[in-house]
Motif scaffolding. Structure first.
Motif, PDB file in Angstrom:
ATOM      1  N   VAL A  18       0.854  -1.281   0.139  1.00 42.71           N
ATOM      2  CA  VAL A  18       0.003  -0.052   0.000  1.00 42.71           C
ATOM      3  C   VAL A  18       0.913   1.142   0.185  1.00 42.71           C
ATOM      4  O   VAL A  18       0.682   2.315  -0.810  1.00 42.71           O
ATOM      5  CB  VAL A  18      -0.891  -0.013   1.349  1.00 42.71           C
ATOM      6  CG1 VAL A  18      -1.758   1.258   1.281  1.00 42.71           C
ATOM      7  CG2 VAL A  18      -1.880  -0.937   0.852  1.00 42.71           C
ATOM      8  N   PRO A  19       1.943   1.350   0.847  1.00 42.64           N
ATOM      9  CA  PRO A  19       2.683   2.362   0.780  1.00 42.64           C
ATOM     10  C   PRO A  19       3.400   2.606  -0.741  1.00 42.64           C
ATOM     11  O   PRO A  19       3.606   3.782  -1.134  1.00 42.64           O
ATOM     12  CB  PRO A  19       3.696   2.283   1.766  1.00 42.64           C
ATOM     13  CG  PRO A  19       3.160   1.518   2.749  1.00 42.64           C
ATOM     14  CD  PRO A  19       2.256   0.465   1.993  1.00 42.64           C
ATOM     15  N   ALA A  20       3.891   1.379  -1.226  1.00 48.01           N
ATOM     16  CA  ALA A  20       4.502   1.637  -2.563  1.00 48.01           C
ATOM     17  C   ALA A  20       3.557   1.978  -3.632  1.00 48.01           C
ATOM     18  O   ALA A  20       3.962   2.544  -4.621  1.00 48.01           O
ATOM     19  CB  ALA A  20       5.018  -0.067  -2.806  1.00 48.01           C
ATOM     20  N   TYR A  21       2.096   1.613  -3.663  1.00 49.47           N
ATOM     21  CA  TYR A  21       1.296   1.973  -4.355  1.00 49.47           C
ATOM     22  C   TYR A  21       0.959   3.651  -4.200  1.00 49.47           C
ATOM     23  O   TYR A  21       1.164   4.367  -5.417  1.00 49.47           O
ATOM     24  CB  TYR A  21      -0.269   1.409  -4.355  1.00 49.47           C
ATOM     25  CG  TYR A  21      -0.538   0.012  -4.217  1.00 49.47           C
ATOM     26  CD1 TYR A  21       0.321  -0.850  -5.048  1.00 49.47           C
ATOM     27  CD2 TYR A  21      -1.394  -0.555  -3.460  1.00 49.47           C
ATOM     28  CE1 TYR A  21       0.064  -2.219  -4.991  1.00 49.47           C
ATOM     29  CE2 TYR A  21      -1.558  -1.989  -3.432  1.00 49.47           C
ATOM     30  CZ  TYR A  21      -0.841  -2.587  -4.237  1.00 49.47           C
ATOM     31  OH  TYR A  21      -0.924  -4.013  -4.231  1.00 49.47           O
ATOM     32  N   ALA A  22       0.938   3.934  -3.038  1.00 48.80           N
ATOM     33  CA  ALA A  22       0.888   5.446  -3.102  1.00 48.80           C
ATOM     34  C   ALA A  22       2.023   6.066  -3.502  1.00 48.80           C
ATOM     35  O   ALA A  22       1.988   7.365  -4.253  1.00 48.80           O
ATOM     36  CB  ALA A  22       0.495   5.771  -1.390  1.00 48.80           C
ATOM     37  N   LEU A  23       3.200   5.763  -3.262  1.00 53.43           N
ATOM     38  CA  LEU A  23       4.485   6.404  -3.428  1.00 53.43           C
ATOM     39  C   LEU A  23       4.382   6.281  -5.291  1.00 53.43           C
ATOM     40  O   LEU A  23       4.976   7.280  -5.666  1.00 53.43           O
ATOM     41  CB  LEU A  23       5.689   5.629  -3.181  1.00 53.43           C
ATOM     42  CG  LEU A  23       6.894   6.303  -3.328  1.00 53.43           C
ATOM     43  CD1 LEU A  23       7.106   7.615  -2.818  1.00 53.43           C
ATOM     44  CD2 LEU A  23       8.257   5.389  -2.701  1.00 53.43           C
ATOM     45  N   ALA A  24       4.230   5.036  -5.734  1.00 55.32           N
ATOM     46  CA  ALA A  24       4.054   5.320  -7.072  1.00 55.32           C
ATOM     47  C   ALA A  24       3.147   6.110  -7.805  1.00 55.32           C
ATOM     48  O   ALA A  24       3.480   6.869  -8.977  1.00 55.32           O
ATOM     49  CB  ALA A  24       4.174   3.984  -7.580  1.00 55.32           C
ATOM     50  N   ASP A  25       2.121   6.225  -7.125  1.00 54.77           N
ATOM     51  CA  ASP A  25       0.974   7.009  -7.759  1.00 54.77           C
ATOM     52  C   ASP A  25       1.403   8.610  -7.434  1.00 54.77           C
ATOM     53  O   ASP A  25       1.377   9.312  -8.508  1.00 54.77           O
ATOM     54  CB  ASP A  25      -0.221   6.979  -6.867  1.00 54.77           C
ATOM     55  CG  ASP A  25      -1.483   7.573  -7.521  1.00 54.77           C
ATOM     56  OD1 ASP A  25      -1.646   7.563  -8.747  1.00 54.77           O
ATOM     57  OD2 ASP A  25      -2.155   8.526  -6.825  1.00 54.77           O
ATOM     58  N   ARG A  26       1.945   8.792  -6.489  1.00 60.10           N
ATOM     59  CA  ARG A  26       2.453  10.481  -6.374  1.00 60.10           C
ATOM     60  C   ARG A  26       3.493  10.720  -7.302  1.00 60.10           C
ATOM     61  O   ARG A  26       3.657  11.839  -8.020  1.00 60.10           O
ATOM     62  CB  ARG A  26       2.901  10.625  -4.903  1.00 60.10           C
ATOM     63  CG  ARG A  26       1.960  10.802  -3.972  1.00 60.10           C
ATOM     64  CD  ARG A  26       2.638  11.310  -2.679  1.00 60.10           C
ATOM     65  NE  ARG A  26       1.440  11.693  -1.863  1.00 60.10           N
ATOM     66  CZ  ARG A  26       1.538  12.139  -0.617  1.00 60.10           C
ATOM     67  NH1 ARG A  26       2.724  12.861  -0.263  1.00 60.10           N
ATOM     68  NH2 ARG A  26       0.489  12.634   0.181  1.00 60.10           N
ATOM     69  N   ALA A  27       4.555   9.669  -7.711  1.00 61.39           N
ATOM     70  CA  ALA A  27       5.569   9.931  -8.398  1.00 61.39           C
ATOM     71  C   ALA A  27       4.961   9.910  -9.777  1.00 61.39           C
ATOM     72  O   ALA A  27       5.274  11.040 -10.868  1.00 61.39           O
ATOM     73  CB  ALA A  27       6.492   8.792  -8.318  1.00 61.39           C
ATOM     74  N   LEU A  28       3.770   9.343 -10.281  1.00 61.94           N
ATOM     75  CA  LEU A  28       3.095   9.532 -11.665  1.00 61.94           C
ATOM     76  C   LEU A  28       2.466  10.960 -11.666  1.00 61.94           C
ATOM     77  O   LEU A  28       2.865  11.468 -12.668  1.00 61.94           O
ATOM     78  CB  LEU A  28       2.247   8.440 -11.855  1.00 61.94           C
ATOM     79  CG  LEU A  28       1.741   8.081 -13.107  1.00 61.94           C
ATOM     80  CD1 LEU A  28       2.676   7.946 -14.319  1.00 61.94           C
ATOM     81  CD2 LEU A  28       0.595   7.061 -13.178  1.00 61.94           C
TER      82      LEU A  28
END
Length: 185
Positions: free
Chosen positions: A84-94
């Protein structure tokens, strides 16, 4: 309005009193919705998915109950604490890479296939990476077939997503042309 409509009923709530909301299917679903937060169909689907996952876990791990329990608890912890933190981080980066709001419309068309591909990788990781040999005798597929098929499924997911985005843009352009009157010379 009558005074009766505003008196607290048997449930302690204001509103009309009587048999509505207290018995029958609507009363049951209303109470379930207040207690659970969703309707009975959603609860039934959720319970069915848990039953299916439990059955798959039992079949996959051949009855080692401790290993099954550890696998389910570990999967939940890994998902919540790592993915879940990895999803959130990837989404913010995108979102940061895209920048302007006008260009953010296509982010969903990247999120969905990436999520589905990642989910497939998570579920089939041991087979995709070739760490499990015991399925080759059961399926007749060599170990490297899973990696190739996962890559093909991922490519198809992104291709279908790109096609959906192209169709969405075309539809938007057509509707914009229809709404805009032609300039008269």
């Amino acid at each position: 309005m009558s005074d009766r409509a505003h008196r607290p009923g048997p449930t302690g709530r204001r509103g009309p009193t009587g048999w509505r909301g207290l018995t029958g299917w609507r009363g049951l679903t209303g109470r379930l919705r207040r207690w659970y937060g969703e309707g009975p169909l959603q609860l039934l689907v959720l319970l069915a998915s848990f039953a299916l996952a439990g059955y798959a876990g039992v079949r996959l791990l051949d009855g080692d109950r401790l290993l099954i329990a550890a696998w389910f608890v570990g999967a939940a912890l890994v998902h919540d604490l790592l993915f879940v933190p990895a999803y959130a981080l990837a989404d913010r980066a995108l979102r940061a890479a895209v920048g302007r709001r006008e260009r953010r419309a296509w982010i969903t068309f990247v999120r969905v296939p990436a999520f589905l591909s990642g989910l497939l990788l998570l579920v089939w990781f041991p087979l995709i990476t070739g760490q499990v040999e015991r399925y080759e005798s059961a399926t007749g597929l060599p170990e490297d077939a899973y990696l190739v098929r996962w890559l093909l499924v991922t490519a198809v997911l992104f291709a279908v997503s790109a096609l959906c985005r192209v169709l969405q843009v075309r539809r938007a352009r057509r509707s914009a042309r229809k709404e805009r009157p032609e300039a008269v010379h």
